[in-house]
Write a protein that holds these residues in place. Structure first.
Motif, PDB file in Angstrom:
ATOM      1  N   ALA A   1       0.874  -1.177   0.000  1.00  0.00           N
ATOM      2  CA  ALA A   1       0.000   0.000   0.000  1.00  0.00           C
ATOM      3  C   ALA A   1       0.908   1.223   0.000  1.00  0.00           C
ATOM      4  O   ALA A   1       1.486   1.596   1.026  1.00  0.00           O
TER       5      ALA A   1
ATOM      6  N   ARG B   1      -0.490  -7.559   3.758  1.00  0.00           N
ATOM      7  CA  ARG B   1      -0.285  -6.220   3.202  1.00  0.00           C
ATOM      8  C   ARG B   1       0.617  -5.413   4.121  1.00  0.00           C
ATOM      9  O   ARG B   1       0.475  -5.443   5.338  1.00  0.00           O
TER      10      ARG B   1
ATOM     11  N   HIS C   1      -1.109  -1.137  -4.216  1.00  0.00           N
ATOM     12  CA  HIS C   1      -2.376  -0.461  -3.922  1.00  0.00           C
ATOM     13  C   HIS C   1      -2.139   1.041  -4.005  1.00  0.00           C
ATOM     14  O   HIS C   1      -1.275   1.588  -3.304  1.00  0.00           O
TER      15      HIS C   1
ATOM     16  N   GLU D   1       1.207   3.456   3.569  1.00  0.00           N
ATOM     17  CA  GLU D   1      -0.161   3.897   3.856  1.00  0.00           C
ATOM     18  C   GLU D   1      -0.530   3.622   5.303  1.00  0.00           C
ATOM     19  O   GLU D   1      -1.248   4.410   5.926  1.00  0.00           O
TER      20      GLU D   1
ATOM     21  N   THR E   1      -7.642   2.534  -5.272  1.00  0.00           N
ATOM     22  CA  THR E   1      -8.717   2.764  -4.320  1.00  0.00           C
ATOM     23  C   THR E   1      -9.952   3.298  -5.028  1.00  0.00           C
ATOM     24  O   THR E   1      -9.850   4.077  -5.974  1.00  0.00           O
TER      25      THR E   1
END
Length: 298
Positions: free
Chosen positions: A10, A242, A47, A246, A84
């Motif tokens: 992420a 993950r 991501h 982020e 997203t």
């Protein structure tokens, strides 16, 4: 035979983190460079959120998504792109004007939240499966809006990653599956330890896992100092993981992370458990991902 799982990076998120860690990527080129380094380190999926290149703050600009995705696709590194679709859901209550919200409120319609996904047709996108308290703000994702959004995702041929911040989100995700709004084997993502959602502990992980359909894939992540311990806890259950800036900006206490360093640390933890990351090609086959961009969409 070594077990394999999806390892997602992420890359940046939308949090107020750039003042705390200068390694948080901001511009489309920085996001791309970080995604490429993560791919080289062993990440399966990138991501993607975008940020305002001038301020480093949150942005939902479709043009920034377009430039970031273009640059990643033009690179020589293969990585699954996961955009997203949860932008523009921030509501900050105001005592003086509760009907409009206070400074910082930014609410987008389902069509606006879907636009980068619909324009760019990535293989995957996140879908936040309900509203949640975020301290002084509320993330709003009403049921009727979610149904509209997930229909557009389905029609685009993109795989939704069903982000669940609490148990009710799992219930609504299953409702959408029952209504035929999500096809194939669903992919759940448990977002743990975010105030005031699901706790990050083994009991909560096991409970959430017990509530999803038998044919579902799942992943989970923790935030802050719990990010890497959560990789181990989830991987022990044989499921996807993950990491990334982020959700956590430190590699360990006092040491600022980079995305690729977090991927490398996650890969090391997986290796201790006789697990390795799926390649993007392997994950596409396992998750039955389409490439709607290459197919020209529906």
């Amino acid at each position: 035979m070594m077990q394999k799982v999806v390892l997602t990076a992420a890359i940046t998120g939308a949090g107020d983190t750039i003042q705390k860690n200068e390694n948080v990527p901001v511009t489309p080129q920085e996001l791309t460079d970080s995604a490429i380094k993560c791919a080289q380190a062993g990440a399966t999926v990138a991501h993607i959120h975008v940020r305002d290149p001038k301020t480093g703050g949150v942005s939902h600009d479709p043009e920034l998504y377009a430039e970031t995705v273009r640059l990643i696709r033009a690179s020589d590194e293969d990585i699954i792109i996961n955009i997203t679709s949860g932008g523009g859901g921030d509501f900050i209550p105001s005592l003086e004007h509760p009907e409009t919200g206070d400074k910082g409120t930014w609410i987008q319609t389902p069509d606006e939240r879907f636009k980068p996904v619909g324009d760019l047709l990535p293989e995957m996108c996140t879908l936040d499966c309900g509203s949640v308290n975020m301290g002084d703000s509320i993330y709003l994702s009403p049921a009727s809006w979610l149904r509209k959004q997930v229909r557009m995702v389905k029609d685009a041929g993109v795989k939704p990653e069903l982000e669940c911040f609490d148990t009710g989100h799992v219930s609504f995700a299953k409702q959408m599956i029952e209504e035929g709004l999500i096809e194939g084997n669903p992919m759940f993502q448990f977002c743990l330890g975010i105030p005031w959602g699901a706790e990050n502990d083994p009991e909560t992980i096991d409970y959430l896992k017990s509530r999803i359909p038998d044919n579902a894939y799942w992943s989970a992540f923790g935030i802050g100092k719990m990010q890497l311990p959560t990789v181990r806890e989830v991987a022990k259950r044989g499921c996807n993981v993950r990491v990334g800036l982020e959700d956590n900006i430190y590699l360990r206490k006092g040491v600022k992370a980079t995305n690729e360093a977090l991927v490398e640390e996650a890969k090391r933890i997986l290796a201790e458990l006789n697990i390795e990351p799926l390649t993007p090609a392997e994950a596409r086959e396992q998750l039955n991902l389409r490439n709607p961009h290459a197919e020209g969409g529906k």
